[in-house]
Design a protein around this motif. Sequence first.
Motif, PDB file in Angstrom:
ATOM      1  N   ALA A 171       0.597  -1.404   0.155  1.00 53.74           N
ATOM      2  CA  ALA A 171      -0.174   0.120  -0.217  1.00 53.74           C
ATOM      3  C   ALA A 171       0.593   1.176  -0.178  1.00 53.74           C
ATOM      4  N   ILE A 172       0.670   2.306  -0.331  1.00 53.45           N
ATOM      5  CA  ILE A 172       1.231   3.298  -1.012  1.00 53.45           C
ATOM      6  C   ILE A 172       0.320   4.954  -0.340  1.00 53.45           C
ATOM      7  N   VAL A 173       0.878   4.735   1.068  1.00 56.83           N
ATOM      8  CA  VAL A 173       0.121   5.716   1.884  1.00 56.83           C
ATOM      9  C   VAL A 173       0.851   7.562   1.153  1.00 56.83           C
ATOM     10  N   LEU A 174      -0.553   8.590   0.740  1.00 57.16           N
ATOM     11  CA  LEU A 174       0.441   9.830   0.667  1.00 57.16           C
ATOM     12  C   LEU A 174       0.192  10.478   1.777  1.00 57.16           C
ATOM     13  N   ASP A 175       0.983  11.654   2.407  1.00 51.06           N
ATOM     14  CA  ASP A 175       0.315  12.489   3.371  1.00 51.06           C
ATOM     15  C   ASP A 175       1.194  13.697   2.548  1.00 51.06           C
ATOM     16  N   ALA A 176       0.118  14.662   3.343  1.00 53.49           N
ATOM     17  CA  ALA A 176       0.641  16.168   2.839  1.00 53.49           C
ATOM     18  C   ALA A 176       1.640  16.950   3.596  1.00 53.49           C
ATOM     19  N   GLY A 177       1.631  18.124   3.127  1.00 54.00           N
ATOM     20  CA  GLY A 177       1.952  19.321   4.198  1.00 54.00           C
ATOM     21  C   GLY A 177       0.706  19.538   4.970  1.00 54.00           C
ATOM     22  N   GLY A 178       1.625  20.236   5.288  1.00 59.55           N
ATOM     23  CA  GLY A 178       0.678  21.451   6.675  1.00 59.55           C
ATOM     24  C   GLY A 178       0.101  22.547   6.054  1.00 59.55           C
ATOM     25  N   GLY A 179      -1.274  22.205   5.989  1.00 59.12           N
ATOM     26  CA  GLY A 179      -2.411  23.268   5.799  1.00 59.12           C
ATOM     27  C   GLY A 179      -2.968  22.813   4.158  1.00 59.12           C
ATOM     28  N   LEU A 180      -2.840  21.149   3.628  1.00 54.49           N
ATOM     29  CA  LEU A 180      -3.081  21.004   2.796  1.00 54.49           C
ATOM     30  C   LEU A 180      -4.117  19.721   3.260  1.00 54.49           C
ATOM     31  N   ASP A 181      -4.630  19.264   1.850  1.00 54.52           N
ATOM     32  CA  ASP A 181      -5.415  17.715   2.244  1.00 54.52           C
ATOM     33  C   ASP A 181      -5.144  16.628   0.671  1.00 54.52           C
ATOM     34  N   ALA A 182      -6.391  15.740   1.068  1.00 53.00           N
ATOM     35  CA  ALA A 182      -6.000  14.159  -0.138  1.00 53.00           C
ATOM     36  C   ALA A 182      -6.577  15.146  -1.571  1.00 53.00           C
ATOM     37  N   SER A 183      -6.551  16.213  -1.457  1.00 51.40           N
ATOM     38  CA  SER A 183      -6.632  16.765  -2.851  1.00 51.40           C
ATOM     39  C   SER A 183      -5.281  17.142  -3.392  1.00 51.40           C
ATOM     40  N   TYR A 184      -4.074  17.155  -2.585  1.00 52.04           N
ATOM     41  CA  TYR A 184      -2.835  18.267  -2.770  1.00 52.04           C
ATOM     42  C   TYR A 184      -1.936  16.636  -4.404  1.00 52.04           C
TER      43      TYR A 184
END
Length: 247
Positions: A20-33
């Motif tokens: 599984a690949i888990v993508l975690d965005a930076g501060g102030g950002l959500d999954a749409s990043y």
Amino acid sequence: MITNNGHKLAFYVAPGRLPAIVLDAGGGLDASYWKKIVPVLAKSTGSEIITYDRSGEGLSGDVPGPWKAQNAVSDLAAGLAQLGATKNVVLVSHSLAGEIATYFVRQHPHWITRAVLVDASLPEFYTDSETAKLVAANEQQIAAIKGQPQTRATRQLLAIAEDYGPAHLAYHQQAWPQNVPATAIVSSQTPFTTASDAQLWRQAQQEFVSAAPNRRLVVAQHSSHDIPVDRPDVVINAVQETVKQVR
């Protein structure tokens, strides 16, 4: 929707196989990043792709009080546990999420098989002098924000700033586990406009990579700090190579 410690978190899953690949965005950002990256990785790797909105972002609930990386680790762990993604995970973390990743792999070393850190906030950067400099530089901005009508975005900024100094001095003492391979992607521009801060950011990335033989450094040329937006190809290539090494 995942519930953890009384608040709800939105997780999004593109079905596929391990890892599984888990993508975690930076501060102030959500999954749409990650919208430029998810469909490409899903097609090219066939892996399950998991993104999520951290507390206070996207469809996830707000949490009062100062932002703490350890709380974010708890949220991410709760989501992955409910989704059954607790082994052979490739963790891809951008910017602030690098702090979550560092604490996460220390707390759950057997969940993460490899990581890709995208212009990530790393412990090596937060020396006493640099942390003090950042706190001082943020004071004027924070004071101005406090004087404005509050929005969800400004509340998140204030939550991160509330305990920034002590939190990052403590973070500086952390170390990435030697047994979890990692690729660090650094942007050519870095998050900083001042030459000294930018150089320290690059130096921290190099120090991180040099600390273990199972780490490598990739430079995203012609990119701002937002590498997933400016150079999604660099992130995609790094993740694809990482997945190949797992299988």
